[in-house]
Scaffold this active site. Structure first.
Site, PDB file in Angstrom:
ATOM      1  N   ASN A  19      26.919  27.021 -32.827  1.00 45.83           N
ATOM      2  CA  ASN A  19      27.626  26.458 -33.984  1.00 45.83           C
ATOM      3  C   ASN A  19      26.678  25.695 -34.895  1.00 45.83           C
ATOM      4  OD1 ASN A  19      29.885  26.087 -35.584  1.00 45.83           O
ATOM      5  ND2 ASN A  19      30.477  24.182 -34.570  1.00 45.83           N
ATOM      6  N   ASN A  20      25.556  26.322 -35.209  1.00 53.02           N
ATOM      7  CA  ASN A  20      24.558  25.681 -36.068  1.00 53.02           C
ATOM      8  C   ASN A  20      23.690  26.760 -36.688  1.00 53.02           C
ATOM      9  OD1 ASN A  20      23.156  23.667 -37.333  1.00 53.02           O
ATOM     10  ND2 ASN A  20      22.025  23.002 -35.520  1.00 53.02           N
TER      11      ASN A  20
ATOM     12  N   HIS B 242      22.927  32.146 -38.821  1.00 53.95           N
ATOM     13  CA  HIS B 242      23.870  31.141 -38.325  1.00 53.95           C
ATOM     14  C   HIS B 242      24.365  31.603 -36.969  1.00 53.95           C
ATOM     15  CE1 HIS B 242      26.900  27.910 -38.567  1.00 53.95           C
ATOM     16  NE2 HIS B 242      27.652  28.769 -37.885  1.00 53.95           N
ATOM     17  N   CYS B 243      24.081  30.832 -35.941  1.00 50.21           N
ATOM     18  CA  CYS B 243      24.446  31.197 -34.579  1.00 50.21           C
ATOM     19  C   CYS B 243      25.802  30.588 -34.239  1.00 50.21           C
ATOM     20  CB  CYS B 243      23.389  30.706 -33.591  1.00 50.21           C
ATOM     21  SG  CYS B 243      23.745  31.147 -31.878  1.00 50.21           S
ATOM     22  N   VAL B 244      26.793  31.443 -34.011  1.00 54.97           N
ATOM     23  CA  VAL B 244      28.123  30.945 -33.688  1.00 54.97           C
ATOM     24  C   VAL B 244      28.175  30.362 -32.280  1.00 54.97           C
ATOM     25  CG1 VAL B 244      29.277  32.525 -35.262  1.00 54.97           C
ATOM     26  CG2 VAL B 244      28.836  33.255 -32.913  1.00 54.97           C
TER      27      VAL B 244
END
Length: 349
Positions: A189-190, A184-186
């Site tokens: 945001n996805n 999950h890439c902050v």
């Protein structure tokens, strides 16, 4: 806003995000999350239920939905930085003889990077049909085979109450199961999954291209400045009053005092380039061997039946990344990234 102040804010935000991710990446809950939960427990009895529902939906839309507030703030911040870059450097580069085409390349790369960033944020990582649900669950089970090491048959997701497809993982941030889950890439945001890994790789490469191109452009401008002013052949008086030839350290100090913002920008871009270049190479390696970062982390210690990530046993067998269960050859691995495998759905006659 002053260019140095704007860049200081940008650097502070980026470095703070990197530090928080590195520190709390393996934690179930961050201090900010615990503080928010504590405040919520104290305040919630005094807030009407309908107002809580409105606040929850608003927070969910801001922090967990795609096409969100952070996407537009990120783009606006980058546009502001580029505007300041144009004001500070564009005219000076023209005076130094830099071609107009070379000056237009960063803006073309910015447009490309912004478009890829939008796709990375907005595209569903699971499938073209949307999030993994009961309706498409049966078809998703047929996409990948179980290796019976990292992924076993019959294991159910306790949250979704569905049998987990091979290579999938439940994301506790997005609260959904993701096919071919990477992480999950902050920043976008996805979740990064089967359907948007290609956009994530293109985004990393485009950021490296932007940082590298502007770094070369600024370095060339500074070199041209030194050559045209004849600074390399100059002399200065030392403390004893004797003339000394100018050295590289003196040239760097002179450039920093004369163009502090430009030299600061160059140093920051070089730092960003090497940081993201290493991260991009890691993900390119994973793409070549058909592995996700989730599988890479979970696969540590699974080279034999006695090895586990937290056990004391370590076998001495050589590790060959190109002999993994899902490895299909380099070209087919790359093809799977850019043309993800889709479930075959038989149509009823």
């Amino acid at each position: 806003m002053d260019f140095l102040t704007l860049f200081g804010v940008y650097v502070a935000v980026v470095l703070t995000c990197i530090a928080l991710i590195c520190k709390y990446s393996g934690h179930q809950q961050t201090p900010l999350g615990r503080l928010f939960d504590s405040v919520t427990r104290v305040v919630s009895p005094w807030i009407p239920q309908y107002l809580q529902s409105i606040c929850y939906r608003a927070m969910h839309r801001l922090f967990h939905q795609r096409n969100n507030f952070f996407l537009y703030m990120h783009l606006l911040l980058e546009i502001a930085v580029y505007a300041e870059f144009s004001y500070e450097i564009f005219g000076f580069c023209l005076d130094m003889g830099t071609s107009l085409i070379s000056l237009c390349v960063p803006y073309i790369l910015l447009a490309l990077k912004s478009y890829v960033f939008y796709l990375c944020c907005s595209r569903d990582p699971v499938s073209s049909q949307g999030t993994l649900t009961k309706e498409n669950h049966t078809a998703q089970l047929k996409v990948y085979r179980y290796d019976e090491k990292l992924f076993q048959k019959g294991i159910r997701c306790p949250t979704c109450d569905l049998v987990k497809p091979a290579r999938s993982k439940h994301c506790r941030v997005c609260n959904r199961c993701v096919q071919r889950f990477d992480h999950h890439c902050v920043w976008v945001n996805n979740c990064i999954g089967a359907q948007n890994t290609r956009y994530f790789l293109l985004y990393l490469l485009s950021v490296c291209a932007v940082a590298g191109d502007i770094s070369v452009l600024i370095a060339d401008m500074l070199v041209q400045t030194v050559v045209r002013t004849g600074l390399l052949h100059a002399h200065y008086l030392d403390e004893q009053g004797q003339q000394q030839p100018v050295g590289p350290l003196f040239v760097i100090q002179h450039l920093f005092l004369t163009f502090p913002r430009i030299v600061f920008t160059l140093g920051f871009l070089v730092f960003v380039f090497f940081l993201l270049a290493g991260y991009s190479m890691f993900h390119m390696y994973l793409a070549l061997v058909n592995q996700t970062s989730n599988e890479w982390f979970k696969g540590k210690g699974h080279s034999c039946q006695h090895c586990y990530p937290h056990s004391g046993h370590r076998c001495r067998t050589s590790y060959n990344p190109f002999s993994g269960f899902y490895h299909r050859g380099i070209l087919k691995n790359l093809g799977e990234i850019f043309w993800p495998l889709c479930p075959v759905v038989k149509k009823d006659n």
